[in-house]
Write a protein that holds these residues in place. Structure first.
Motif: not given
Length: 433
Positions: A379-386
């Motif tokens: 979920g953190v990976l998705r957040l950082q990309r977004a």
């Protein structure tokens, strides 16, 4: 943390008064909190913020601070003869609820203090006697922790307040007491921690470890009070050994500060925690074989474009189920049609061009976990990309919410008109998608 009479008592009374004021103007919130399951060793692995306060806060306060504060951990006085505060909230149900909510708990035991101190209950000045007392205190702490649902593998911290480390009898007795505490805890399957002023027990432990290694059992973790305002675990010449260099430190860097989150003020101490394995980046699996979606920028794309960014976009479109064509790296008609279909699903203008808002929504789409400094995972990976797409600047993409990620979250929150807390709530996810 200071247990000496008036300061801590005042903190308890001040917090109760602040809660009463808040309750007069606020209805108790009932937030929906996404969290992992309860149980497990405490405090687990964390590199992030924690607070401690006199008494365990009421549940509505804990929930409000979980949603709005930077804190992921809380120090709790579980017992001991020198514990001054009543704990009407603290029981196994309270502990289990915080574990399910995702809080990291740092249990504190505040028993007999140094023989040369002025506290109501002091340890023996005899070295052997103090060692036996330390073992007895550990047994009592383990029994209490088990009753609260704080199980084996947890770190229990002994709160040893300020004392003069110059007199040999007082210093050696305190070291023997803490050595007995550590040995007994390990024998019961728990880990040993010691809280103290950096100039008191922490300095004494460090010096003994360097000049008389093996004479005393050293704690697994140190928790040092040093009111320097720095949220880190760096020390000075008072801690020179490498005994606690591998995620074994907590730094209490601000004392007796009044903070309010979610409408609930408290008088707290602020801590930076680096324990367990720390907050470790997850093992990242590529979303599509041979495609890197962790870009430094996500450019606007349309027909005729080609390259790695197009291939990343095609991977995201495939993951969303709107593209079944090969990942060619060419922005062709099928790619444009898939983008248009995704835009319809995301309630965005259907242009067929991959705009910043489309990138952001595609990258963020998925679950909506509550995230703050110290959290890790996909979920953190998705957040950082977004965030990289939404802000138009690189955000480190490693799967760990650190201070830099939290600053990027706050910048995004300001941009879209949300409170700049740095905490990723469902409102932030909704805005991103």
């Amino acid at each position: 943390m200071r247990i000496s009479g008036v300061p801590l008592a005042r903190r308890c009374l001040a917090t109760l008064a602040l809660w009463a004021t808040a309750a007069a103007t606020l209805a108790a919130p009932t937030p929906a909190l996404a969290a992992p399951g309860g149980g497990g060793a405490e405090p687990g692995s964390l590199t992030g913020y924690a607070f401690d306060t006199c008494a365990a806060p009421a549940q509505e306060v804990m929930d409000a601070w979980r949603l709005s504060s930077p804190y992921a951990g809380i120090g709790i006085y579980v017992g001991g003869s020198n514990r001054l505060c009543d704990q009407p909230e603290l029981d196994a149900d309270w502990v289990g609820t915080q574990q399910r909510r995702g809080w990291h708990l740092l249990p504190l035991w505040v028993g007999p203090q140094a023989s040369c101190s002025g506290y109501p209950d002091v340890m023996s000045s005899d070295v052997a006697g103090a060692g036996r007392e330390g073992r007895r205190e550990a047994a009592a702490a383990v029994s209490t922790a088990r009753g609260l649902g704080i199980g084996r593998g947890s770190t229990l911290y002994y709160d040893l307040e300020d004392y003069d480390i110059a007199p040999d009898d007082c210093r050696r007795a305190a070291l023997s007491f803490l050595s007995g505490w550590t040995k007994a805890l390990r024998g019961s399957g728990y880990r040993s921690g010691v809280y103290s002023n950096i100039a008191a027990a922490i300095t004494s432990l460090d010096y003994a470890n360097r000049v008389s290694r093996g004479s005393y059992a050293m704690p697994d973790d140190i928790w040092f009070a040093w009111d320097n305002g720095r949220s880190d675990v760096r020390t000075d010449k008072r801690v020179l050994s490498d005994e606690w260099d591998d995620h074994d430190r907590v730094h209490q860097y601000a004392l007796d500060v009044t903070q309010a989150f979610g409408g609930y003020p408290m008088v707290v101490d602020a801590n930076w925690v680096d324990v367990g394995r720390g907050s470790v980046a997850p093992r990242s699996r590529p979303l599509c074989r041979g495609v890197d979606v962790d870009l430094r920028r996500y450019p606007t794309l349309g027909k005729g474009r080609s390259g790695d960014a197009v291939r990343a976009a095609q991977c995201l479109l495939r993951r969303q189920g709107v593209l079944k064509a090969p990942l060619t790296g060419r922005y062709d008609a099928r790619t444009a049609a898939a983008v248009g279909k995704a835009q319809r699903r995301l309630d965005l203008p259907e242009t067929g061009r991959l705009t910043r808002s489309t990138w952001t929504a595609l990258l963020a789409r998925g679950g909506q976990p509550l995230l703050k400094v110290g959290d890790t995972g996909t979920g953190v990976l998705r957040l950082q990309r977004a965030l990289t797409a939404a802000l138009g600047r690189p955000v480190r993409i490693d799967g760990v919410v650190d201070k830099g990620t939290a600053r990027a979250v706050a910048a995004y929150q300001r941009k879209v008109g949300l409170p700049a807390t740095g905490v990723v709530t469902p409102e932030v996810w909704d805005s991103l998608t």
